[in-house]
Scaffold this active site. Structure first.
Site, PDB file in Angstrom:
ATOM      1  N   CYS A 193       0.350  -1.559  -0.063  1.00 36.61           N
ATOM      2  CA  CYS A 193      -0.453  -0.324   0.164  1.00 36.61           C
ATOM      3  C   CYS A 193       0.401   1.022   0.709  1.00 36.61           C
ATOM      4  O   CYS A 193       1.553   1.399   1.327  1.00 36.61           O
ATOM      5  CB  CYS A 193      -0.880  -0.210   1.343  1.00 36.61           C
ATOM      6  SG  CYS A 193      -1.739   1.365   1.116  1.00 36.61           S
ATOM      7  N   PHE A 241     -19.702 -11.168  28.408  1.00 38.13           N
ATOM      8  CA  PHE A 241     -19.200 -10.403  27.762  1.00 38.13           C
ATOM      9  C   PHE A 241     -19.407 -11.234  26.550  1.00 38.13           C
ATOM     10  O   PHE A 241     -18.220 -10.827  25.387  1.00 38.13           O
ATOM     11  CB  PHE A 241     -17.988  -9.571  28.109  1.00 38.13           C
ATOM     12  CG  PHE A 241     -16.907  -9.454  29.000  1.00 38.13           C
ATOM     13  CD1 PHE A 241     -17.107  -8.295  29.446  1.00 38.13           C
ATOM     14  CD2 PHE A 241     -16.360 -10.147  30.092  1.00 38.13           C
ATOM     15  CE1 PHE A 241     -16.537  -7.546  30.790  1.00 38.13           C
ATOM     16  CE2 PHE A 241     -16.026  -9.746  31.409  1.00 38.13           C
ATOM     17  CZ  PHE A 241     -16.080  -8.558  31.795  1.00 38.13           C
ATOM     18  N   CYS A 290      -7.929   0.289  -0.545  1.00 41.79           N
ATOM     19  CA  CYS A 290      -7.725   0.250   1.055  1.00 41.79           C
ATOM     20  C   CYS A 290      -7.154  -1.590   1.264  1.00 41.79           C
ATOM     21  O   CYS A 290      -8.582  -2.858   0.473  1.00 41.79           O
ATOM     22  CB  CYS A 290      -8.847   0.073   2.331  1.00 41.79           C
ATOM     23  SG  CYS A 290      -7.762  -0.843   3.420  1.00 41.79           S
ATOM     24  N   CYS A 302      -1.730   0.189   9.074  1.00 41.36           N
ATOM     25  CA  CYS A 302      -1.313  -1.281   8.864  1.00 41.36           C
ATOM     26  C   CYS A 302       0.185   0.084   9.403  1.00 41.36           C
ATOM     27  O   CYS A 302       1.056  -0.082   8.876  1.00 41.36           O
ATOM     28  CB  CYS A 302      -1.223  -0.952   7.488  1.00 41.36           C
ATOM     29  SG  CYS A 302      -2.642  -2.013   6.830  1.00 41.36           S
ATOM     30  N   CYS A 313      -7.844  -9.882  23.926  1.00 43.17           N
ATOM     31  CA  CYS A 313      -7.473  -8.730  22.933  1.00 43.17           C
ATOM     32  C   CYS A 313      -6.571  -8.172  23.298  1.00 43.17           C
ATOM     33  O   CYS A 313      -6.239  -7.008  22.158  1.00 43.17           O
ATOM     34  CB  CYS A 313      -8.609  -8.116  22.139  1.00 43.17           C
ATOM     35  SG  CYS A 313      -9.728  -7.024  23.310  1.00 43.17           S
ATOM     36  N   CYS A 350      -0.472   5.983   6.984  1.00 50.85           N
ATOM     37  CA  CYS A 350      -1.714   6.281   7.571  1.00 50.85           C
ATOM     38  C   CYS A 350      -1.404   4.577   9.289  1.00 50.85           C
ATOM     39  O   CYS A 350      -1.085   4.295   8.635  1.00 50.85           O
ATOM     40  CB  CYS A 350      -3.131   5.051   6.461  1.00 50.85           C
ATOM     41  SG  CYS A 350      -4.499   3.981   6.802  1.00 50.85           S
ATOM     42  N   GLN A 361     -17.763 -10.098  14.544  1.00 52.33           N
ATOM     43  CA  GLN A 361     -15.589  -9.900  14.509  1.00 52.33           C
ATOM     44  C   GLN A 361     -15.695  -9.683  12.987  1.00 52.33           C
ATOM     45  O   GLN A 361     -16.020  -9.655  11.603  1.00 52.33           O
ATOM     46  CB  GLN A 361     -15.396 -11.382  14.150  1.00 52.33           C
ATOM     47  CG  GLN A 361     -15.962 -12.457  15.793  1.00 52.33           C
ATOM     48  CD  GLN A 361     -15.143 -12.047  16.480  1.00 52.33           C
ATOM     49  OE1 GLN A 361     -13.527 -11.307  16.485  1.00 52.33           O
ATOM     50  NE2 GLN A 361     -14.819 -12.169  18.095  1.00 52.33           N
ATOM     51  N   GLU A 368     -23.904  -8.952  29.060  1.00 53.21           N
ATOM     52  CA  GLU A 368     -23.364  -8.306  28.224  1.00 53.21           C
ATOM     53  C   GLU A 368     -23.597  -7.387  28.274  1.00 53.21           C
ATOM     54  O   GLU A 368     -24.888  -6.826  28.994  1.00 53.21           O
ATOM     55  CB  GLU A 368     -23.659  -8.569  26.765  1.00 53.21           C
ATOM     56  CG  GLU A 368     -23.374  -6.986  25.106  1.00 53.21           C
ATOM     57  CD  GLU A 368     -22.520  -6.922  25.082  1.00 53.21           C
ATOM     58  OE1 GLU A 368     -21.337  -7.842  25.469  1.00 53.21           O
ATOM     59  OE2 GLU A 368     -22.191  -5.141  25.333  1.00 53.21           O
TER      60      GLU A 368
HETATM   61  C1  LIG Z   1     -14.466  -8.018  22.820  1.00 49.78           C
HETATM   62  S1  LIG Z   1     -15.855  -8.593  22.564  1.00 49.78           S
HETATM   63  C2  LIG Z   1     -16.268  -9.664  22.919  1.00 49.78           C
HETATM   64  C3  LIG Z   1     -17.918 -10.107  21.927  1.00 49.78           C
HETATM   65  C4  LIG Z   1     -18.032 -11.454  22.129  1.00 49.78           C
HETATM   66  N1  LIG Z   1     -17.303 -12.425  22.662  1.00 49.78           N
HETATM   67  C5  LIG Z   1     -17.317 -11.903  20.233  1.00 49.78           C
HETATM   68  O1  LIG Z   1     -16.222 -12.732  20.643  1.00 49.78           O
HETATM   69  O2  LIG Z   1     -17.975 -11.295  19.613  1.00 49.78           O
HETATM   70  C6  LIG Z   1     -16.067  -7.126  24.662  1.00 49.78           C
HETATM   71  C7  LIG Z   1     -17.578  -7.398  24.545  1.00 49.78           C
HETATM   72  O3  LIG Z   1     -18.044  -7.001  25.758  1.00 49.78           O
HETATM   73  C8  LIG Z   1     -18.759  -5.620  26.218  1.00 49.78           C
HETATM   74  N2  LIG Z   1     -18.861  -5.450  27.684  1.00 49.78           N
HETATM   75  C9  LIG Z   1     -17.780  -4.334  27.927  1.00 49.78           C
HETATM   76  N3  LIG Z   1     -17.395  -3.843  29.269  1.00 49.78           N
HETATM   77  C10 LIG Z   1     -18.660  -4.979  29.777  1.00 49.78           C
HETATM   78  C11 LIG Z   1     -19.434  -4.675  31.354  1.00 49.78           C
HETATM   79  N4  LIG Z   1     -18.667  -3.726  31.674  1.00 49.78           N
HETATM   80  N5  LIG Z   1     -20.077  -5.500  31.171  1.00 49.78           N
HETATM   81  C12 LIG Z   1     -20.528  -6.592  30.013  1.00 49.78           C
HETATM   82  N6  LIG Z   1     -19.962  -5.973  28.574  1.00 49.78           N
HETATM   83  C13 LIG Z   1     -19.240  -5.370  28.921  1.00 49.78           C
HETATM   84  C14 LIG Z   1     -18.724  -5.053  25.659  1.00 49.78           C
HETATM   85  O4  LIG Z   1     -19.941  -4.569  24.673  1.00 49.78           O
HETATM   86  C15 LIG Z   1     -18.396  -6.503  24.069  1.00 49.78           C
HETATM   87  O5  LIG Z   1     -19.458  -6.870  23.530  1.00 49.78           O
END
Ligand SMILES: C[S@@+](CC[C@H](N)C(=O)[O-])C[C@H]1O[C@@H](n2cnc3c(N)ncnc32)[C@H](O)[C@@H]1O
Length: 560
Positions: A132, A413, A253, A141, A509, A138, A382, A434
């Site tokens: 790129c 989460f 991109c 990347c 992550c 940018c 994702q 969540e």
């Molecule tokens: C890394 S994502 C994971 C999503 C899902 N497990 C996936 O693989 O698609 C983290 C998730 O945690 C949620 N989250 C962040 N803070 C939170 C909290 N304090 N209580 C509950 N959920 C939360 C976010 O909204 C998000 O959807």
């Protein structure tokens, strides 16, 4: 909102109020040259050993110095040293093995500092030509000019160093050559370009111009200048790193799909045509129409062919203004949906207060681990579909469900429920938690769409759990925890150590907060009087986003 102690080595995500020993250890990591991740031997040569180390050397702010980059820290900053000194300076854009000239920007608590790269004196090992042309400017990347094998080598090394220095895990157990070594080899991406299923571009009135392209020398430090002709300043692309109002004009991109690139090209060809009367939103004056262009690529579940959703985010609802663009982009066969999100706020968000379908469907579809998901303009999904399939398979394998439908899974989460739903087929029941209400509603829709009835999704804040948390579901056999970058709150750690589920799969992550939370669960939290009850069985780093600093990890913990 929790206050955070800032550290560039960990992404600045360590909550205040948690035990101090982690912050102290972090500073020690930054300050001690020997603890800074060493380059992976197979991928880079050792740095030259100076005749005499300038041990007492301390740089001054504003000083221009020659640095050698030795490794990559979290967020992709280069870990650099002044020749002959042990002082660490973190430098954006520096890659391992590179010799560079930099200016000292900030000094942090006398332990380490930050520097801005001025120019390369000698390129890094494992240099490749970035496909790129915008890669250097940018922020998307950062390491496109580093061979992919070297990129993932450094990511693996970062995870290892954080587990040792921050998670207090014994390096001998982590890396043994035996198959039962805890830290597994990083899982690379098969496709290192065109892997993103979603890109969001911004319209702007101030086009960012690379320093080399400027005739004048003004604003040299910041590397940008404003065009004098208003229309010449219009741009559609990505925000220049560090600027909320400057947009780097992007014609194509390399991270998005080919059909998405076709859409971008058609929009770029047309939107500045004065006959169309379209104006980009000015974030200073708060006037103008076009705010963002979001392009999402999914898949037709029946034919397997790509399907594209184009979402124009505008400051008001004027469909007639958009129709000439809509007519052009819908000639691209893959485009099945054109959406208009209207956002009247002065903020920079792409979320609309109102959503209109201008063409075709209101959603696209995608398949993950054999399940079908409906993706609307603002629903979370994702971003790298192919590698998400690999990640979810690793999560399934780590969860090790018996498959006889006897086990309870708790999916913390859970987002739109994708992980829990892929496990539901082998579980008795899945409970997902969540905080975002829309995600919970999407999770319920996804369950229904796939005919899954043994999954319950509950909206709640896992940072604010009280005494009653856990009373509304049976004791889990397997807990999946996939927090976002700040990791888990101490309240949740405490609850996990009380409930003592036989197995936890921690998906992360952010390897820094991941190492911290693994430490708590395995070794306890002395200052809080908590004992650790888990044994770390495996950590699998996964590269989901080539050329970027992001690293995902799947960690398996078993009750001791
Ligand atoms: C890394 S994502 C994971 C999503 C899902 N497990 C996936 O693989 O698609 C983290 C998730 O945690 C949620 N989250 C962040 N803070 C939170 C909290 N304090 N209580 C509950 N959920 C939360 C976010 O909204 C998000 O959807």
């Amino acid at each position: 909102m929790a206050a955070h102690a800032v550290s560039p080595l960990t992404g600045g995500l360590l909550r205040r109020g948690v035990p101090l020993h982690h912050r102290r250890r972090l500073l020690a990591v930054a300050a001690t040259a020997s603890e800074v991740p060493a380059p992976t031997p197979a991928l880079s040569q050792p740095p030259p050993s100076p005749a005499s180390l300038r041990k007492g050397y301390f740089p001054k702010r504003g000083e221009t110095i020659e640095l050698t980059c030795e490794a990559l820290a979290f967020k992709g900053k280069g870990v650099c040293k002044v020749a002959g000194s042990t002082f660490v300076l973190l430098c954006d854009g520096a890659l391992p093995g590179e010799r560079l000239l930099a200016r000292v920007r900030r000094l942090r608590r006398g332990a380490f500092g930050e520097a801005a790269k001025l120019k390369t004196l000698e390129p890094h090992h494992d240099a490749v030509e970035a496909p790129c042309p915008l890669a250097a400017d940018c922020g998307g990347c950062k390491s496109q000019s580093l061979a992919y094998a070297a990129q993932i080598g450094h990511k693996h090394q970062q995870v290892r160093d954080l587990l040792v220095n921050f998670g207090r895990f014994d390096p001998n157990h982590l890396d043994s050559a035996e198959p039962d070594a805890i830290l597994k080899p990083i899982v690379p991406c098969d496709e290192i370009f065109r892997y993103r299923n979603k890109m969001e571009f911004s319209f702007g009135t101030k086009r960012w111009v690379a320093k080399e392209l400027m005739k004048e020398k003004e604003d040299e430090e910041e590397g940008m200048k404003l065009e004098t002709d208003e229309r010449d300043g219009y741009a559609l692309g990505l925000h220049a790193p560090g600027f909320f109002d400057k947009v780097l004009h992007v014609q194509k991109c390399f991270l998005q799909s080919e059909p998405a690139d076709k859409v971008l090209a058609v929009v770029q060809e047309s939107w500045m045509d004065p006959a169309l009367g379209l104006t980009p939103y000015d974030v200073h004056k708060h006037v103008g129409f076009l705010k963002h262009l979001m392009i999402r690529t999914g898949r037709n579940v029946t034919t397997g062919t790509p399907e594209v959703m184009v979402n124009f985010v505008t400051s008001c609802y004027e469909p007639d203004l958009l129709m000439p663009l809509v007519n052009r982009i819908t000639k691209i066969p893959e485009v099945v949906s054109v959406i208009n999100n209207v956002n009247t706020s002065v903020g920079n968000t792409s979320l609309g207060e109102q959503e209109y379908t201008l063409y075709g469907k209101s959603f696209i579809t995608e398949v993950l681990r054999g399940l079908t998901f409906q993706i609307s303009a603002n629903s979370f999904f994702q971003t790298n579909t192919k590698q998400a399939d690999v990640l979810y398979k690793l999560i399934e394998d780590s969860a090790g469900l018996k498959g006889d439908g006897s086990e309870i899974v708790l999916d913390l989460f859970c987002g739109t429920g994708t992980i829990g739903l892929t496990l539901a087929r082998r579980a008795k029941h899945v409970y997902g938690y969540e905080v975002v209400p829309e995600a919970i509603s999407d999770a319920r829709k996804n369950a229904k769409f796939n005919g899954i009835s043994n999954a319950t999704f509950v909206q709640g804040d896992l940072n604010k759990i009280g005494e009653t948390f856990g009373k509304e579901f049976p004791k889990p056999d397997i807990i999946i925890s996939d927090p976002n970058r700040p990791g888990m709150h101490m309240k949740l750690i405490k609850w996990l150590l009380e409930v003592k589920a036989p197995r936890i799969v921690y998906v992360s992550c952010n390897p820094a907060t991941c190492a911290r939370d693994l430490d708590y669960l395995c070794h306890g939290v002395e200052e809080k009087g908590l004992q650790g009850y888990y044994e770390l069985k495996s950590v699998i780093p996964v590269d989901m986003f080539p050329h970027t600093p992001h690293i995902e990890c799947v960690c398996l913990l078993e009750l001791r």
